[in-house]
Design a protein around this motif. Sequence first.
Motif, PDB file in Angstrom:
ATOM      1  N   LEU A 273      56.664   2.457   3.009  1.00 40.74           N
ATOM      2  CA  LEU A 273      56.652   0.891   3.665  1.00 40.74           C
ATOM      3  C   LEU A 273      57.059   0.893   4.907  1.00 40.74           C
ATOM      4  O   LEU A 273      58.078   1.613   5.488  1.00 40.74           O
ATOM      5  N   VAL A 274      56.699   0.008   5.417  1.00 43.83           N
ATOM      6  CA  VAL A 274      57.224  -0.486   6.880  1.00 43.83           C
ATOM      7  C   VAL A 274      57.929  -1.938   6.700  1.00 43.83           C
ATOM      8  O   VAL A 274      57.401  -2.788   5.975  1.00 43.83           O
ATOM      9  N   ARG A 275      58.754  -2.119   7.293  1.00 48.56           N
ATOM     10  CA  ARG A 275      59.333  -3.631   7.628  1.00 48.56           C
ATOM     11  C   ARG A 275      59.278  -4.222   8.959  1.00 48.56           C
ATOM     12  O   ARG A 275      59.510  -3.510   9.898  1.00 48.56           O
ATOM     13  N   GLN A 276      58.818  -5.279   8.970  1.00 47.87           N
ATOM     14  CA  GLN A 276      58.580  -5.910  10.344  1.00 47.87           C
ATOM     15  C   GLN A 276      58.500  -7.442  10.170  1.00 47.87           C
ATOM     16  O   GLN A 276      58.303  -7.690   9.087  1.00 47.87           O
ATOM     17  N   PHE A 277      59.072  -7.974  11.122  1.00 52.26           N
ATOM     18  CA  PHE A 277      59.273  -9.533  11.138  1.00 52.26           C
ATOM     19  C   PHE A 277      57.551 -10.088  11.270  1.00 52.26           C
ATOM     20  O   PHE A 277      56.770  -9.580  12.178  1.00 52.26           O
ATOM     21  N   ARG A 278      57.264 -11.067  10.349  1.00 53.90           N
ATOM     22  CA  ARG A 278      56.121 -11.847  10.397  1.00 53.90           C
ATOM     23  C   ARG A 278      56.386 -13.320  10.648  1.00 53.90           C
ATOM     24  O   ARG A 278      56.968 -13.960   9.915  1.00 53.90           O
ATOM     25  N   LYS A 279      55.716 -13.520  11.825  1.00 55.52           N
ATOM     26  CA  LYS A 279      56.329 -15.056  12.490  1.00 55.52           C
ATOM     27  C   LYS A 279      55.569 -16.067  11.724  1.00 55.52           C
ATOM     28  O   LYS A 279      56.245 -16.987  11.468  1.00 55.52           O
ATOM     29  N   PRO A 280      54.496 -15.917  11.106  1.00 55.92           N
ATOM     30  CA  PRO A 280      53.852 -17.177  10.002  1.00 55.92           C
ATOM     31  C   PRO A 280      55.039 -17.375   9.209  1.00 55.92           C
ATOM     32  O   PRO A 280      55.108 -18.328   8.937  1.00 55.92           O
ATOM     33  N   MET A 281      55.612 -16.313   8.484  1.00 55.83           N
ATOM     34  CA  MET A 281      56.526 -16.338   7.342  1.00 55.83           C
ATOM     35  C   MET A 281      58.047 -16.870   7.821  1.00 55.83           C
ATOM     36  O   MET A 281      58.700 -16.776   7.029  1.00 55.83           O
TER      37      MET A 281
ATOM     38  N   GLU B  37      60.232 -14.448   8.628  1.00 59.18           N
ATOM     39  CA  GLU B  37      61.064 -13.344   7.922  1.00 59.18           C
ATOM     40  C   GLU B  37      60.592 -12.004   8.207  1.00 59.18           C
ATOM     41  O   GLU B  37      59.295 -12.000   8.288  1.00 59.18           O
ATOM     42  N   ALA B  38      61.115 -11.000   7.690  1.00 56.60           N
ATOM     43  CA  ALA B  38      60.763  -9.493   7.839  1.00 56.60           C
ATOM     44  C   ALA B  38      60.270  -9.323   6.319  1.00 56.60           C
ATOM     45  O   ALA B  38      60.775  -9.925   5.308  1.00 56.60           O
ATOM     46  N   TYR B  39      59.140  -8.570   6.380  1.00 60.10           N
ATOM     47  CA  TYR B  39      58.324  -8.350   5.214  1.00 60.10           C
ATOM     48  C   TYR B  39      58.398  -6.870   5.176  1.00 60.10           C
ATOM     49  O   TYR B  39      58.290  -6.273   6.017  1.00 60.10           O
ATOM     50  N   LEU B  40      58.495  -6.502   3.808  1.00 67.55           N
ATOM     51  CA  LEU B  40      58.570  -5.149   3.406  1.00 67.55           C
ATOM     52  C   LEU B  40      56.898  -5.122   2.908  1.00 67.55           C
ATOM     53  O   LEU B  40      56.669  -5.603   1.949  1.00 67.55           O
ATOM     54  N   GLU B  41      56.046  -3.980   3.609  1.00 65.45           N
ATOM     55  CA  GLU B  41      54.571  -3.775   3.250  1.00 65.45           C
ATOM     56  C   GLU B  41      54.197  -2.405   3.176  1.00 65.45           C
ATOM     57  O   GLU B  41      55.075  -1.672   4.066  1.00 65.45           O
ATOM     58  N   LEU B  42      53.154  -2.058   2.693  1.00 65.32           N
ATOM     59  CA  LEU B  42      52.688  -0.544   3.112  1.00 65.32           C
ATOM     60  C   LEU B  42      51.987  -0.820   4.647  1.00 65.32           C
ATOM     61  O   LEU B  42      51.847  -1.858   4.950  1.00 65.32           O
ATOM     62  N   PRO B  43      51.789   0.464   5.150  1.00 66.80           N
ATOM     63  CA  PRO B  43      51.245   0.394   6.185  1.00 66.80           C
ATOM     64  C   PRO B  43      50.006  -0.153   6.464  1.00 66.80           C
ATOM     65  O   PRO B  43      49.223   0.041   5.481  1.00 66.80           O
TER      66      PRO B  43
ATOM     67  N   PHE C 269      60.528   0.363  -6.092  1.00 64.80           N
ATOM     68  CA  PHE C 269      59.370  -0.678  -5.666  1.00 64.80           C
ATOM     69  C   PHE C 269      59.104  -1.742  -6.640  1.00 64.80           C
ATOM     70  O   PHE C 269      59.034  -2.909  -6.366  1.00 64.80           O
ATOM     71  N   VAL C 270      59.119  -1.252  -8.019  1.00 59.46           N
ATOM     72  CA  VAL C 270      59.165  -2.099  -9.167  1.00 59.46           C
ATOM     73  C   VAL C 270      60.084  -3.420  -9.161  1.00 59.46           C
ATOM     74  O   VAL C 270      60.114  -4.429  -9.166  1.00 59.46           O
TER      75      VAL C 270
ATOM     76  N   VAL D 295      61.696  -9.276  -3.482  1.00 54.74           N
ATOM     77  CA  VAL D 295      61.858  -8.504  -2.021  1.00 54.74           C
ATOM     78  C   VAL D 295      60.423  -7.964  -1.469  1.00 54.74           C
ATOM     79  O   VAL D 295      60.248  -8.105  -0.275  1.00 54.74           O
ATOM     80  N   ILE D 296      59.642  -7.584  -2.062  1.00 53.19           N
ATOM     81  CA  ILE D 296      58.208  -7.042  -1.921  1.00 53.19           C
ATOM     82  C   ILE D 296      57.300  -8.233  -2.270  1.00 53.19           C
ATOM     83  O   ILE D 296      57.259  -8.537  -3.644  1.00 53.19           O
ATOM     84  N   LYS D 297      56.682  -9.003  -1.263  1.00 54.34           N
ATOM     85  CA  LYS D 297      55.758 -10.097  -1.767  1.00 54.34           C
ATOM     86  C   LYS D 297      54.424 -10.330  -1.029  1.00 54.34           C
ATOM     87  O   LYS D 297      54.077 -11.215  -0.875  1.00 54.34           O
ATOM     88  N   ASP D 298      54.086  -9.193  -0.323  1.00 46.66           N
ATOM     89  CA  ASP D 298      52.877  -9.113   0.476  1.00 46.66           C
ATOM     90  C   ASP D 298      51.752  -8.565  -0.529  1.00 46.66           C
ATOM     91  O   ASP D 298      51.999  -7.566  -1.185  1.00 46.66           O
ATOM     92  N   LEU D 299      50.877  -9.685  -0.666  1.00 45.69           N
ATOM     93  CA  LEU D 299      49.850  -9.382  -1.647  1.00 45.69           C
ATOM     94  C   LEU D 299      48.916  -7.771  -1.630  1.00 45.69           C
ATOM     95  O   LEU D 299      48.767  -7.251  -2.559  1.00 45.69           O
ATOM     96  N   LYS D 300      48.836  -7.723  -0.298  1.00 49.14           N
ATOM     97  CA  LYS D 300      47.873  -6.379  -0.203  1.00 49.14           C
ATOM     98  C   LYS D 300      48.854  -5.215  -0.677  1.00 49.14           C
ATOM     99  O   LYS D 300      47.951  -4.208  -1.011  1.00 49.14           O
TER     100      LYS D 300
END
Length: 175
Positions: A58-66, A68-74, A151-152, A159-164
Amino acid sequence: MEFMEDTLTKNKLYQGKIITLETQEVLLADGKQAFREIVRHPGGVCILARDEKDRILLVRQFRKPMEEAYLELPAGKLETHLTPEENAKKELEEETGYRCGSLVYLGAYASSPGYSDEMIHLYHAQDLTPGVKGGDEDEFIDLIRLSDEEFVKGLRLGVIKDLKTVAAYTLSKLL
């Protein structure tokens, strides 16, 4: 009742680097008119990959619209000169530093069809080998490795809330 809307007028409000915003007046099936706001987006890819210890990358990066930093798959935006599969391979290596020997296609899904035409192509990467981590100049990314249990737990705790990310993980377990 027929589920169609005829476009009466279109108005492009904004053309940006990533999105286009347009409004439309439409004719509904019952003869009434309605107003629509539509975000045009080229689409994207999202890749589930596991390292040599079967941990999810996973990657953690700041997401300006939200804000905050999001934990997502690449993941990344589709580039028009590449196929979705080529985009997926490129994004995986840029964001994680891994190349894949093969990709299993999990399908393409609408991210938010109520206002956007964005379709995200989901993949499960296999046969990983070290590559070269890169990325865009305006991206700051940390690589995070989680077991399935972690992950689960991240899903349950919010902590993981990115739908894709959730969709690709779930589909990889079902298919």
